[in-house]
Design a protein around this motif. Structure first.
Motif, mmCIF file in Angstrom:
data_model
loop_
_atom_site.group_PDB
_atom_site.id
_atom_site.type_symbol
_atom_site.label_atom_id
_atom_site.label_comp_id
_atom_site.label_asym_id
_atom_site.label_seq_id
_atom_site.Cartn_x
_atom_site.Cartn_y
_atom_site.Cartn_z
ATOM 1 N N ASP A 110 -2.866 -9.376 15.143
ATOM 2 C CA ASP A 110 -1.409 -9.501 15.112
ATOM 3 C C ASP A 110 -0.775 -8.761 13.938
ATOM 4 O O ASP A 110 0.388 -8.973 13.618
ATOM 5 N N GLY A 111 -1.522 -7.900 13.279
ATOM 6 C CA GLY A 111 -0.940 -7.075 12.231
ATOM 7 C C GLY A 111 -1.702 -7.146 10.927
ATOM 8 O O GLY A 111 -2.797 -7.713 10.834
ATOM 9 N N ASP A 112 -1.105 -6.553 9.895
ATOM 10 C CA ASP A 112 -1.706 -6.521 8.558
ATOM 11 C C ASP A 112 -1.113 -7.652 7.729
ATOM 12 O O ASP A 112 0.111 -7.723 7.544
ATOM 13 N N HIS A 113 -1.964 -8.508 7.203
ATOM 14 C CA HIS A 113 -1.535 -9.581 6.313
ATOM 15 C C HIS A 113 -1.723 -9.077 4.879
ATOM 16 O O HIS A 113 -2.838 -8.800 4.450
ATOM 17 N N ILE A 114 -0.614 -8.966 4.161
ATOM 18 C CA ILE A 114 -0.600 -8.330 2.843
ATOM 19 C C ILE A 114 -0.304 -9.402 1.801
ATOM 20 O O ILE A 114 0.759 -10.029 1.818
ATOM 21 N N SER A 115 -1.258 -9.601 0.885
ATOM 22 C CA SER A 115 -1.156 -10.695 -0.090
ATOM 23 C C SER A 115 -1.266 -10.161 -1.511
ATOM 24 O O SER A 115 -2.174 -9.371 -1.811
ATOM 25 N N PRO A 116 -0.361 -10.589 -2.404
ATOM 26 C CA PRO A 116 -0.463 -10.150 -3.802
ATOM 27 C C PRO A 116 -1.666 -10.781 -4.484
ATOM 28 O O PRO A 116 -1.992 -11.949 -4.255
ATOM 29 N N THR A 117 -2.340 -10.009 -5.309
ATOM 30 C CA THR A 117 -3.399 -10.540 -6.151
ATOM 31 C C THR A 117 -2.838 -10.744 -7.561
ATOM 32 O O THR A 117 -1.690 -10.410 -7.838
ATOM 33 N N ARG A 118 -3.639 -11.250 -8.442
ATOM 34 C CA ARG A 118 -3.184 -11.477 -9.820
ATOM 35 C C ARG A 118 -3.298 -10.213 -10.664
ATOM 36 O O ARG A 118 -2.829 -10.173 -11.806
ATOM 37 N N ARG A 119 -3.895 -9.181 -10.111
ATOM 38 C CA ARG A 119 -4.149 -7.960 -10.886
ATOM 39 C C ARG A 119 -2.907 -7.071 -10.925
ATOM 40 O O ARG A 119 -2.357 -6.699 -9.894
ATOM 41 N N THR A 120 -2.458 -6.716 -12.131
ATOM 42 C CA THR A 120 -1.349 -5.776 -12.310
ATOM 43 C C THR A 120 -1.874 -4.553 -13.050
ATOM 44 O O THR A 120 -2.726 -4.661 -13.938
ATOM 45 N N VAL A 121 -1.329 -3.380 -12.687
ATOM 46 C CA VAL A 121 -1.935 -2.126 -13.136
ATOM 47 C C VAL A 121 -0.884 -1.067 -13.423
ATOM 48 O O VAL A 121 0.280 -1.186 -13.064
ATOM 49 N N ARG A 122 -1.346 0.009 -14.072
ATOM 50 C CA ARG A 122 -0.650 1.274 -14.145
ATOM 51 C C ARG A 122 -1.556 2.302 -13.479
ATOM 52 O O ARG A 122 -2.761 2.096 -13.393
ATOM 53 N N HIS A 123 -0.979 3.418 -13.058
ATOM 54 C CA HIS A 123 -1.834 4.445 -12.456
ATOM 55 C C HIS A 123 -1.346 5.831 -12.841
ATOM 56 O O HIS A 123 -0.182 6.038 -13.211
ATOM 57 N N ALA A 124 -2.256 6.785 -12.775
ATOM 58 C CA ALA A 124 -1.948 8.189 -13.025
ATOM 59 C C ALA A 124 -2.636 9.020 -11.955
ATOM 60 O O ALA A 124 -3.608 8.582 -11.339
ATOM 61 N N THR A 125 -2.132 10.220 -11.739
ATOM 62 C CA THR A 125 -2.741 11.112 -10.766
ATOM 63 C C THR A 125 -4.029 11.682 -11.327
ATOM 64 O O THR A 125 -4.064 12.197 -12.457
ATOM 65 N N GLY A 126 -5.100 11.566 -10.556
ATOM 66 C CA GLY A 126 -6.385 12.121 -10.958
ATOM 67 C C GLY A 126 -6.654 13.430 -10.238
ATOM 68 O O GLY A 126 -5.753 14.249 -10.058
ATOM 69 N N ARG A 127 -7.868 13.621 -9.814
ATOM 70 C CA ARG A 127 -8.274 14.853 -9.132
ATOM 71 C C ARG A 127 -7.533 14.998 -7.805
ATOM 72 O O ARG A 127 -7.356 14.031 -7.076
ATOM 73 N N VAL A 128 -7.077 16.210 -7.519
ATOM 74 C CA VAL A 128 -6.421 16.503 -6.243
ATOM 75 C C VAL A 128 -7.299 17.475 -5.469
ATOM 76 O O VAL A 128 -7.555 18.592 -5.924
ATOM 77 N N GLU A 129 -7.764 17.027 -4.307
ATOM 78 C CA GLU A 129 -8.597 17.864 -3.450
ATOM 79 C C GLU A 129 -7.756 18.358 -2.280
ATOM 80 O O GLU A 129 -7.007 17.587 -1.689
ATOM 81 N N VAL A 130 -7.891 19.641 -1.962
ATOM 82 C CA VAL A 130 -7.113 20.238 -0.879
ATOM 83 C C VAL A 130 -8.070 20.693 0.215
ATOM 84 O O VAL A 130 -9.013 21.452 -0.043
ATOM 85 N N PHE A 131 -7.819 20.237 1.442
ATOM 86 C CA PHE A 131 -8.692 20.555 2.563
ATOM 87 C C PHE A 131 -7.876 21.179 3.682
ATOM 88 O O PHE A 131 -6.760 20.749 3.970
#
Length: 204
Positions: A110-131
């Motif tokens: 019946d669909g995607d059940h999306i639940s928050p976890t306790r983990r909070t983060v920051r992110h940055a762009t890493g390797r970019v692969e082009v295909f």
């Protein structure tokens, strides 16, 4: 149409012919929240076979988290046409300076059940692969990334997945978003025929 059979078709250079044959059968397209249209062809045990299409001619599904996600399964992907950029994300736990929360995604009938976890983060762009056309790439489970096509670009891939025991599907989303459910949107027969036509036209 098993995972292993399709992987063999790809590695032996018959990906385009296999895709055309698969599209000649009975398929139903689904609008995926990550911005592409999915044609699910086989799912057995922990293995799955799909065709993915990115096209500006098709309305995208609404996304409630972000494009940055990780799979509970290992990806084996072959680009039929167009260009796909696999953008790796470097994700680090963060407290007061967090920009995103990690959400767990559980897919059911019946669909995607999306639940928050306790983990909070920051992110940055890493390797970019082009295909590009004819390229095959792999991505292990638990790797945060996003799959991007150039703006206005068209691309199609064969996507094979093999689950890893204990893995989780995760996505980065807003810090204060709550639990919610997203229904996958199946396309009607006319829209599915259009999807099939778009891919077939580029492969023939």
């Amino acid at each position: 149409m098993s995972y292993q059979r399709v992987r063999q078709e790809i590695t032996e250079g018959r990906a385009r012919a296999w895709a055309l044959a698969a599209l000649s059968g009975s398929v139903t397209a689904v609008r995926h929240p990550l911005g592409f249209v999915c044609l699910p062809l086989e799912r057995q045990g922990g293995e799955g076979v799909c065709l993915h299409l990115w096209s500006g001619a098709l309305a995208p599904a609404e996304i409630t988290t972000s494009q940055i996600h990780c799979h509970s399964w290992d990806l084996f992907s072959h680009v039929l046409y167009g260009q796909v950029r696999n953008v790796h994300a470097v994700v680090a736990d963060a407290g007061a300076e967090a920009t995103h929360r990690v959400f767990e995604v559980v897919s059911t009938a019946d669909g995607d059940h999306i639940s928050p976890t306790r983990r909070t983060v920051r992110h940055a762009t890493g390797r970019v692969e082009v295909f590009g056309p004819g390229d095959t790439y792999t991505l292990p489970a638990d790797s945060f990334h996003s799959s991007v096509v150039p703006e206005g670009g068209e691309a199609a891939t064969i996507a094979l997945g093999r689950s890893r025991p204990g893995g989780r599907d995760l996505s980065l989303g807003p810090l204060r978003a709550g639990a919610h459910r997203v229904r996958r949107q199946p396309l009607d027969a006319g829209e599915t025929a259009r999807v099939v036509g778009l891919i077939t036209a580029r492969l023939t």
